[in-house]
Design a protein around this motif. Sequence first.
Motif, short mmCIF file in Angstrom:
data_model
loop_
_atom_site.label_atom_id
_atom_site.label_comp_id
_atom_site.label_asym_id
_atom_site.label_seq_id
_atom_site.Cartn_x
_atom_site.Cartn_y
_atom_site.Cartn_z
N MET A 182 14.58 34.06 22.69
CA MET A 182 15.64 34.78 22.31
C MET A 182 16.10 35.56 23.69
N LYS A 183 15.20 35.89 24.40
CA LYS A 183 15.79 36.52 25.61
C LYS A 183 16.76 35.59 26.66
N LYS A 184 16.22 34.54 26.41
CA LYS A 184 16.92 33.68 27.49
C LYS A 184 18.49 33.28 26.86
N ILE A 185 18.31 33.12 25.67
CA ILE A 185 19.84 33.23 25.08
C ILE A 185 20.66 34.43 25.16
N SER A 186 20.01 35.72 24.95
CA SER A 186 20.71 36.71 25.43
C SER A 186 21.44 37.00 26.77
N PHE A 187 20.35 36.51 27.74
CA PHE A 187 20.72 36.42 28.98
C PHE A 187 21.97 35.46 29.42
N VAL A 188 21.92 34.49 28.84
CA VAL A 188 22.94 33.38 29.02
C VAL A 188 24.23 33.79 28.44
N LEU A 189 24.32 34.60 27.31
CA LEU A 189 25.36 34.99 26.72
C LEU A 189 25.91 36.23 27.70
N VAL A 190 25.15 37.02 28.06
CA VAL A 190 25.56 37.91 29.03
C VAL A 190 26.05 37.53 30.03
N LEU A 191 25.73 36.44 30.85
CA LEU A 191 25.84 35.75 32.04
C LEU A 191 27.22 35.14 31.83
N ILE A 192 27.37 34.36 30.69
CA ILE A 192 28.88 33.89 30.21
C ILE A 192 29.91 34.96 30.40
N LEU A 193 29.56 35.94 29.44
CA LEU A 193 30.67 36.99 29.18
C LEU A 193 31.01 37.43 30.71
N ALA A 194 29.98 37.82 31.53
CA ALA A 194 30.28 38.33 32.80
C ALA A 194 31.04 37.50 33.54
N LEU A 195 30.84 36.22 33.66
CA LEU A 195 31.58 35.31 34.45
C LEU A 195 33.03 35.19 33.83
N VAL A 196 33.18 35.17 32.41
CA VAL A 196 34.62 35.08 31.94
C VAL A 196 35.47 36.43 32.26
N THR A 197 34.73 37.36 32.35
CA THR A 197 35.26 38.71 32.79
C THR A 197 35.87 38.52 34.08
N LEU A 198 35.09 38.20 35.02
CA LEU A 198 35.34 38.18 36.45
C LEU A 198 36.31 36.89 36.69
N CYS A 199 36.16 36.09 36.15
CA CYS A 199 37.23 35.04 36.35
C CYS A 199 38.65 35.10 35.91
N SER A 200 38.69 36.01 34.77
CA SER A 200 40.05 36.32 34.14
C SER A 200 40.68 37.45 34.75
N CYS A 201 40.27 38.03 35.71
CA CYS A 201 41.02 38.99 36.55
C CYS A 201 42.01 38.35 37.30
N GLY A 202 43.14 37.95 36.91
CA GLY A 202 43.99 37.34 37.85
C GLY A 202 45.24 38.45 37.96
N GLY A 203 46.26 37.94 38.76
CA GLY A 203 47.52 38.76 39.03
C GLY A 203 47.39 39.99 39.78
N TYR A 204 47.79 41.02 39.32
CA TYR A 204 47.93 42.32 40.25
C TYR A 204 47.18 43.27 39.40
N VAL A 205 46.64 44.19 40.26
CA VAL A 205 45.68 45.12 39.88
C VAL A 205 46.37 46.68 39.88
N LYS A 206 46.11 47.48 38.63
CA LYS A 206 46.49 48.80 38.80
C LYS A 206 45.67 49.68 39.04
N ASN A 207 45.82 50.62 39.74
CA ASN A 207 44.83 51.62 40.46
C ASN A 207 45.52 52.87 40.78
#
Length: 135
Positions: free
Chosen positions: A1-26
């Motif tokens: 169960m811990k491995k599945i949770s870790f994989v899901l969190v890792l996938i979510l983190a990768l999707v979040t990082l990879c979807s940061c395209g375009g221009y940034v607001k700051n």
Amino acid sequence: MKKISFVLVLILALVTLCSCGGYVKNYSATILITSCQGDEASMEFDTFKGTYNFKLRRDGSAEHILDYEASLAEGEMNVYIGVSGEKELLFTIKGGESFDTKISLDSKYDNEKKVYIILESIGECVDGDFEFEYR
């Protein structure tokens, strides 16, 4: 169960990082009012410091014209047009100036259905009002 949770969190983190395209607001601002719908965008503020962007989309045939109105009481702001991660300076406005202009965009924007308008302050700006329309 811990491995599945870790994989899901890792996938979510990768999707979040990879979807940061375009221009940034700051930015930091007081009394900031923005609107962006289709081919029109606007921004009004009391004080503003940083970078903000709008994505403008056009439908139908293009005239490749950008209408803009801009006014600024104090400070200095650079306004860029951006496509595919690159940006080009449209104009610089300084405190006390105002513009109401219609410009034809270069031919390199002919096939672009969406463009970004990027506002970057140089230091703190006071009492700004910006409106854009992409046709």
